[in-house]
Design a protein around this motif. Structure first.
Motif, PDB file in Angstrom:
ATOM      1  N   GLU B 243       0.806  -1.219   0.000  1.00 24.64           N
ATOM      2  CA  GLU B 243       0.000   0.000   0.000  1.00 24.64           C
ATOM      3  C   GLU B 243       0.840   1.271   0.000  1.00 24.64           C
ATOM      4  OE1 GLU B 243      -3.061  -0.278  -0.615  1.00 24.64           O
ATOM      5  OE2 GLU B 243      -2.950  -2.457  -0.446  1.00 24.64           O
ATOM      6  N   ALA B 244       2.096   1.180   0.408  1.00 23.17           N
ATOM      7  CA  ALA B 244       2.915   2.390   0.504  1.00 23.17           C
ATOM      8  C   ALA B 244       3.203   2.949  -0.885  1.00 23.17           C
ATOM      9  CB  ALA B 244       4.217   2.072   1.215  1.00 23.17           C
ATOM     10  N   PRO B 245       3.414   4.254  -0.989  1.00 20.23           N
ATOM     11  CA  PRO B 245       3.879   4.793  -2.261  1.00 20.23           C
ATOM     12  C   PRO B 245       5.291   4.282  -2.534  1.00 20.23           C
ATOM     13  CG  PRO B 245       3.984   6.466  -0.566  1.00 20.23           C
ATOM     14  CD  PRO B 245       3.289   5.290   0.033  1.00 20.23           C
ATOM     15  N   THR B 246       5.760   4.394  -3.771  1.00 18.53           N
ATOM     16  CA  THR B 246       7.051   3.795  -4.123  1.00 18.53           C
ATOM     17  C   THR B 246       8.152   4.205  -3.156  1.00 18.53           C
ATOM     18  OG1 THR B 246       6.367   3.884  -6.401  1.00 18.53           O
ATOM     19  CG2 THR B 246       8.691   3.520  -5.984  1.00 18.53           C
ATOM     20  N   ALA B 247       8.221   5.499  -2.865  1.00 16.67           N
ATOM     21  CA  ALA B 247       9.299   5.966  -1.988  1.00 16.67           C
ATOM     22  C   ALA B 247       9.205   5.298  -0.623  1.00 16.67           C
ATOM     23  CB  ALA B 247       9.233   7.476  -1.839  1.00 16.67           C
ATOM     24  N   GLY B 248       7.971   5.136  -0.134  1.00 20.07           N
ATOM     25  CA  GLY B 248       7.790   4.485   1.159  1.00 20.07           C
ATOM     26  C   GLY B 248       8.245   3.037   1.110  1.00 20.07           C
ATOM     27  N   SER B 249       7.901   2.328   0.028  1.00 17.90           N
ATOM     28  CA  SER B 249       8.323   0.930  -0.093  1.00 17.90           C
ATOM     29  C   SER B 249       9.834   0.839  -0.120  1.00 17.90           C
ATOM     30  CB  SER B 249       7.791   0.317  -1.382  1.00 17.90           C
ATOM     31  OG  SER B 249       6.414   0.405  -1.441  1.00 17.90           O
ATOM     32  N   VAL B 250      10.462   1.768  -0.839  1.00 21.55           N
ATOM     33  CA  VAL B 250      11.922   1.710  -0.933  1.00 21.55           C
ATOM     34  C   VAL B 250      12.539   1.908   0.445  1.00 21.55           C
ATOM     35  CG1 VAL B 250      13.940   2.836  -1.903  1.00 21.55           C
ATOM     36  CG2 VAL B 250      11.928   2.481  -3.309  1.00 21.55           C
ATOM     37  N   ALA B 314      12.195 -13.669   2.622  1.00 23.33           N
ATOM     38  CA  ALA B 314      13.158 -14.733   2.383  1.00 23.33           C
ATOM     39  C   ALA B 314      14.589 -14.207   2.460  1.00 23.33           C
ATOM     40  CB  ALA B 314      12.893 -15.374   1.025  1.00 23.33           C
ATOM     41  N   HIS B 315      14.824 -13.069   1.830  1.00 22.53           N
ATOM     42  CA  HIS B 315      16.198 -12.550   1.810  1.00 22.53           C
ATOM     43  C   HIS B 315      16.676 -12.138   3.187  1.00 22.53           C
ATOM     44  CE1 HIS B 315      15.634 -11.671  -2.682  1.00 22.53           C
ATOM     45  NE2 HIS B 315      16.338 -12.758  -2.504  1.00 22.53           N
ATOM     46  N   VAL B 343      20.000  -2.450  -1.790  1.00 26.80           N
ATOM     47  CA  VAL B 343      20.165  -1.914  -3.144  1.00 26.80           C
ATOM     48  C   VAL B 343      19.216  -2.607  -4.111  1.00 26.80           C
ATOM     49  CG1 VAL B 343      21.753  -1.762  -5.063  1.00 26.80           C
ATOM     50  CG2 VAL B 343      22.539  -1.257  -2.771  1.00 26.80           C
ATOM     51  N   THR B 344      19.226  -3.933  -4.099  1.00 23.26           N
ATOM     52  CA  THR B 344      18.474  -4.672  -5.110  1.00 23.26           C
ATOM     53  C   THR B 344      16.970  -4.495  -4.937  1.00 23.26           C
ATOM     54  OG1 THR B 344      20.220  -6.301  -5.066  1.00 23.26           O
ATOM     55  CG2 THR B 344      18.195  -6.929  -6.142  1.00 23.26           C
ATOM     56  N   THR B 345      16.511  -4.698  -3.719  1.00 23.43           N
ATOM     57  CA  THR B 345      15.065  -4.616  -3.518  1.00 23.43           C
ATOM     58  C   THR B 345      14.588  -3.182  -3.686  1.00 23.43           C
ATOM     59  OG1 THR B 345      15.331  -6.410  -1.984  1.00 23.43           O
ATOM     60  CG2 THR B 345      13.213  -5.333  -2.011  1.00 23.43           C
ATOM     61  N   GLY B 346      15.400  -2.233  -3.188  1.00 24.98           N
ATOM     62  CA  GLY B 346      15.058  -0.833  -3.424  1.00 24.98           C
ATOM     63  C   GLY B 346      14.901  -0.582  -4.914  1.00 24.98           C
ATOM     64  N   SER B 388      18.612 -10.372  -7.655  1.00 26.79           N
ATOM     65  CA  SER B 388      17.782 -10.705  -6.498  1.00 26.79           C
ATOM     66  C   SER B 388      17.867 -12.184  -6.164  1.00 26.79           C
ATOM     67  CB  SER B 388      16.342 -10.304  -6.785  1.00 26.79           C
ATOM     68  OG  SER B 388      15.522 -10.727  -5.748  1.00 26.79           O
ATOM     69  N   PHE B 389      17.985 -13.065  -7.170  1.00 23.92           N
ATOM     70  CA  PHE B 389      18.136 -14.483  -6.805  1.00 23.92           C
ATOM     71  C   PHE B 389      19.600 -14.913  -6.803  1.00 23.92           C
ATOM     72  CE2 PHE B 389      17.059 -14.859 -11.371  1.00 23.92           C
ATOM     73  CZ  PHE B 389      18.101 -15.648 -11.837  1.00 23.92           C
TER      74      PHE B 389
END
Lengths: 464, 494
Positions: B243-250, B314-315, B343-346, B388-389
């Protein structure tokens, strides 16, 4: 004479308004009251270092009592500022209303200085009777107001009765009504159930003022029924004096057996949990704050039941912070309610668009009440928890911690309503510069006490 | 001055500057009239803060394990609460990661956020202050203040600018995190009453009784496990992330989750070493469950953001596995994994944000077959997906390799099971990648990436490859702190 200046100025204030109420001048009263109140506040600050005893030790003026008087004067001052241009009272009763606020403050000021059981009762009654009268004063009076005021009167009378009963035991054991003598004679009886019984019953009278379980029943109805300004006063100012007296009474019992602390712990724990759980389902903002007040009374008991100097200082600090954050929340209610009606939590929707400053004020007040840093509410709670833990009462600290989590739900609801809900109709609300200034003062104080608590805390530590 | 702290030798208080510059910028924002001015001010603040934090890297002394750039002021003397700042190898890169991601978050919200832009930027800058503060604080109360203060802007980011289920997600996030934190506070008070100060380094490696350690460890671990989030406490994460905006998710994925693992490394291991050893097998088991469970749940997701959110579970499971393998390899791997995941997930969340701005859907199927339409985007997305993997040559490979080496030393079963999890990661990421690139014939007109979007993805891509091929500079910085911690643990437990 100098040392009685705060009391005398409040008395003078009340008498002036008593005289005004006899005539029919009704204009510009509020401005007069406000300037008078600022003067009282200034005078209380001037009298802070005065010390002395009057009436052969029944009335003691020292640093602690003078500090409390400053806070009480501040509370009175703020309440009168809230009154600004509101039509929630009938105009013809305005001078009486202001007069009774003054008398109530006078009673509370006398209460914090009273060092003898009878003078304590008299001071308490002066303040209570004034409040019984102003609870029903509200424009468009309905049965609700009358019912609220009757409830307040009855509960007040019962708690006074219980308190007097407890005092009679104390007198019976110690042969004196002076706290100094009691402090000296009491420890002998603290090992016996009757000693603890007497002190707890005496405290009960002040539990009423603090709206602590089991004397909390009046709070929600009175908060809902009384006008917004009256509620602001009842919700904050008497609690300060009640805390002062509870600290004094607890100090008498500081060498008591664990049973005494256990009683206080049970009371505090139930008060917190009950207040917060019932708070979860409240729709009326003032009712919600009433339950939040019951919960906060429990938090304050954490400092008192620590029975240590750190604990007393923490309780004093917290009640000061509570005064400020609670007033901030009530001020938003006062501003939002144009005709003096009650405000529901749902009415806050879209507040951030209507008046961003108000949204920030109530949001900050809510986070502070919940105890989220960097607000004063957090530092206050930290000191309370630390002092209770220091005295070895881990259980009540954990209960307090869990309660913080429960309470965040309804405080967040306030924030959510004001920030993320859109209102169906929203017209911008223009704040006067007077209202803006007060909001900025509250925001500043809440953050200031969160980031630099040591000034005030240091003073309180010095005092106890 | 202090035996654990090297005082700041620069001519000005470097750490305080990095912490409070965003706050100053945020207050400057309040005086801005237009949205554009607010965005530019926020961006400039973010951009200035990044090179400032790089100075920390260049002036960093890799030869010592002590806390560097120390600052020490008295805060609340009557409770012995101090304002102590200092960083070591564990925190340096986390701070740089934070300051790097902040301007990127501002850039990625440039057009995505249309309402109340000023307040949004205000929250972002407030977040930066709190996040950097958490990593710098060496006083428990200071740490706690930053830790909790972070909740408020993050809550507002989700609750005001979030998706359709923002109310549920934001409140769940707040209550979950607060629930952990209040016990953290009780544990902090317990430590204060035992040691007489809130000082973090002074609380490390002391002779606490075992039962005291157990309770303190459990209180700490609950708070950190919720933040990481570890397996049974993870349910707030998918909701908040989606639900967060992109910046929030990052911010959530890249920095907030790291605070949990950082907490394990900084608090649990040194303050309660015996309890850490005692509970290590259980936490490793939970980590392995998180790795496998996260992988399986990812396989059935249709929402891109949710998929990445579960992959975070998982990570981060790998990171906690590494920490509680209690081996040097495991710790090095865990720290690298924290940075890599950041870095990657962001970057993946930024990618999803880019797509979402164009198609207004986060469903995989709605965004399938972008390969021909947005080739440049798919290039970046592909790189971040394979990283990521943990594809060899990318950053995550290094981290996971170290963790697995550490884990196999301790437990063959855990090592084997986590390899299964790593294979699952390949399965779900490749499935996502396949759908997005070749999923279907798509004739839609969608613009490829803009210059602004290149700006914030290229540095992350460079980092992915740099870390993958040449991790030595990173290891050089973190080594002395971890080796010292390892030595202390060994000496203490003997």
């Amino acid at each position: 004479m100098m040392m009685l200046l705060p009391e005398l100025s409040v008395l003078c204030f009340s008498v002036v308004f008593l005289l005004i109420s006899l005539g029919d001048k009704r204009d510009n009263l509020i401005n007069m009251a406000k300037s008078f109140a600022i003067m009282i506040f200034a005078v209380s600050i001037l009298a802070v270092y005065k010390e002395g005893t009057l009436f052969s030790g029944a009335y003691k003026i020292n640093f602690v009592s003078q500090l409390f008087k400053i806070i009480l004067a501040y509370g009175l001052c703020m309440t009168l500022f809230f009154l600004n241009g509101k039509e929630e009272l009938e105009k013809k009763f305005l001078p009486e209303f202001i007069m009774f606020l003054g008398f109530s403050t006078l009673g509370l000021m006398m209460l914090v200085s009273a060092d003898e059981l009878i003078s304590m009762v008299i001071a308490l009654e002066i303040s209570s009777y004034s409040l019984y009268v102003i609870v029903p004063l509200r424009a468009g009076q309905t049965r609700l107001q009358l019912e609220a005021s009757m409830k307040y009167l009855f509960f007040g009378a019962i708690s006074t009765g219980v308190m007097l009963y407890g005092m009679s035991y104390i007198y019976g054991m110690t042969q004196s009504t002076f706290l100094t003598d009691i402090l000296y004679a009491m420890p002998r009886y603290l090992g016996q159930p009757v000693g603890i019984f007497a002190i707890v019953l005496t405290m009960t009278g002040f539990f009423f003022k603090l709206s602590l379980f089991p004397m909390h029943f009046w709070a929600p109805d009175i908060y809902e029924g009384a006008s917004n300004t009256t509620t602001t006063f009842i919700a904050t100012v008497p609690k300060i004096a009640a805390t002062a007296i509870l600290i004094k009474l607890a100090a008498i019992a500081s060498s008591a057996t664990p049973q005494f602390v256990n009683v206080l712990m049970v009371v505090a724990g139930i008060s917190m949990t009950l207040g917060n759980l019932v708070g979860l389902v409240q729709k009326d903002l003032k009712r919600l704050l009433a339950y939040s007040g019951i919960a906060h009374a429990g938090y304050i008991m954490l400092g008192i039941l620590a029975l240590s100097k750190d604990g007393y200082a923490a309780a004093m600090f917290y009640i000061t912070v509570y005064l400020i954050m609670n007033m901030a929340a009530f001020y938003v209610i006062v501003i939002l309610s144009k005709k003096g009606e009650n405000i529901l939590v749902g009415d806050l929707a879209g507040l951030v668009k209507k008046a961003p400053l108000l949204a920030v004020t109530i949001g900050l007040a809510a986070f502070s009440l919940a105890g989220i840093p960097p607000t004063g509410g957090f530092t206050g709670k930290l000191f309370l928890f630390t002092s209770a833990f220091q005295s070895g009462h881990l259980a009540i600290v954990v209960i307090g911690a869990v309660n913080t989590v429960i309470s965040i739900f309804y405080y967040l609801n306030i924030v959510r309503m004001s920030f993320s809900k859109e209102a169906a109709v929203s017209e911008p609300l223009k704040l006067t510069s007077h209202e803006q200034t007060l909001c900025y003062i509250f925001i500043f104080l809440i953050l200031y006490l969160g980031i630099y608590p040591f000034g005030l805390l240091g003073i309180f530590k010095l005092a106890v | 001055m202090e035996k654990y702290l090297m005082m700041n030798t620069l001519s000005f208080p470097m750490l305080s500057t990095v912490i409070f510059l965003p706050l100053a910028g945020a207050f400057l924002l309040l005086f801005m009239r237009s949205d554009r001015a607010a965005k530019i001010t926020a961006l400039i603040t973010g951009i200035i803060n990044f090179p400032l934090s790089l100075i920390l890297y260049f002036k960093f002394n890799t030869a010592t394990h002590l806390f560097q750039f120390g600052e020490h002021l008295s805060w609340i003397p009557s409770y012995n609460i101090n304002y102590i700042l200092g960083i070591d190898g564990i925190t340096l890169f986390l701070i740089i990661l934070t300051t790097l991601l902040t301007p990127m978050c501002i850039l990625c919200s440039w057009t995505a956020i249309e309402t109340r832009v000023k307040e949004f930027m205000f929250c972002i800058l407030l977040m930066e202050t709190a996040m950097v503060g958490v990593f710098c604080a060496l006083d428990l109360i200071l740490f706690y203040v930053f830790w909790e203060a972070m909740l408020v802007p993050m809550y507002l980011l989700i609750a005001v600018w979030g998706g359709p289920r923002k109310d549920y997600a934001s409140i769940k996030f707040f209550i979950y995190t607060l629930f952990g934190s209040v016990f953290l506070l009780v544990a902090i008070i317990a430590i204060y009453l035992t040691t007489g100060s809130f000082n973090i380094p002074e609380a490390m490696f002391r002779d606490y009784s075992f039962s005291f350690q157990t309770w303190v460890f459990l209180a700490f671990a609950l708070a950190f496990a919720i933040k990481v989030p570890m397996f049974p406490f993870h349910t707030w994460l998918p909701a908040a992330h989606t639900e967060a905006p992109t910046a929030g998710s990052v911010f959530l994925a890249s920095v907030l989750l790291k605070m949990g693992t950082y907490g394990f490394l900084r608090f649990c291991l040194p303050i309660t070493p015996k309890a850490s050893v005692f509970f290590a097998p259980y936490i490793m088991a939970l980590s392995v469950i998180a790795i496998i469970y996260g992988g399986y749940v990812c396989l059935s997701q249709t929402d891109m953001k949710k998929l990445i959110a579960y992959s975070s579970v998982a990570h981060m499971g790998f990171a906690t596995l590494g920490i509680f393998s209690l081996t040097l390899f495991g710790w090095q791997g865990a720290l690298l994994q924290m940075l890599n995941h950041g870095v990657t997930t962001g970057a993946l969340f930024l990618c999803v944000g880019i797509v979402y701005e164009r198609t207004h859907s986060r469903e995989i199927y709605d965004n399938a077959g972008l390969g021909k339409i947005m080739p440049a985007f798919v290039g970046f997305f592909g790189l971040f997906s394979i990283s990521s993997f943990a594809f060899p040559g990318t950053n995550n490979f290094v981290g996971e390799l170290y963790i697995l080496v550490g884990t196999f030393k301790v437990s063959k079963v855990a090592g084997f099971l986590s390899i299964v999890g790593a294979v699952l990661a390949a399965a779900y990421m490749l499935r996502l990648l396949k759908q997005i690139v070749w999923g279907r014939e798509d004739k839609r007109q969608i613009a490829d990436m803009k210059a602004r979007e290149y700006v914030f993805l290229i540095p992350l891509a460079v980092f992915v490859i740099w870390m993958g091929l040449f991790p030595k500079p990173f290891l050089a910085v973190i080594d002395s702190s971890l080796v010292h911690l390892f030595g202390q643990m060994q000496a203490f437990l003997r």
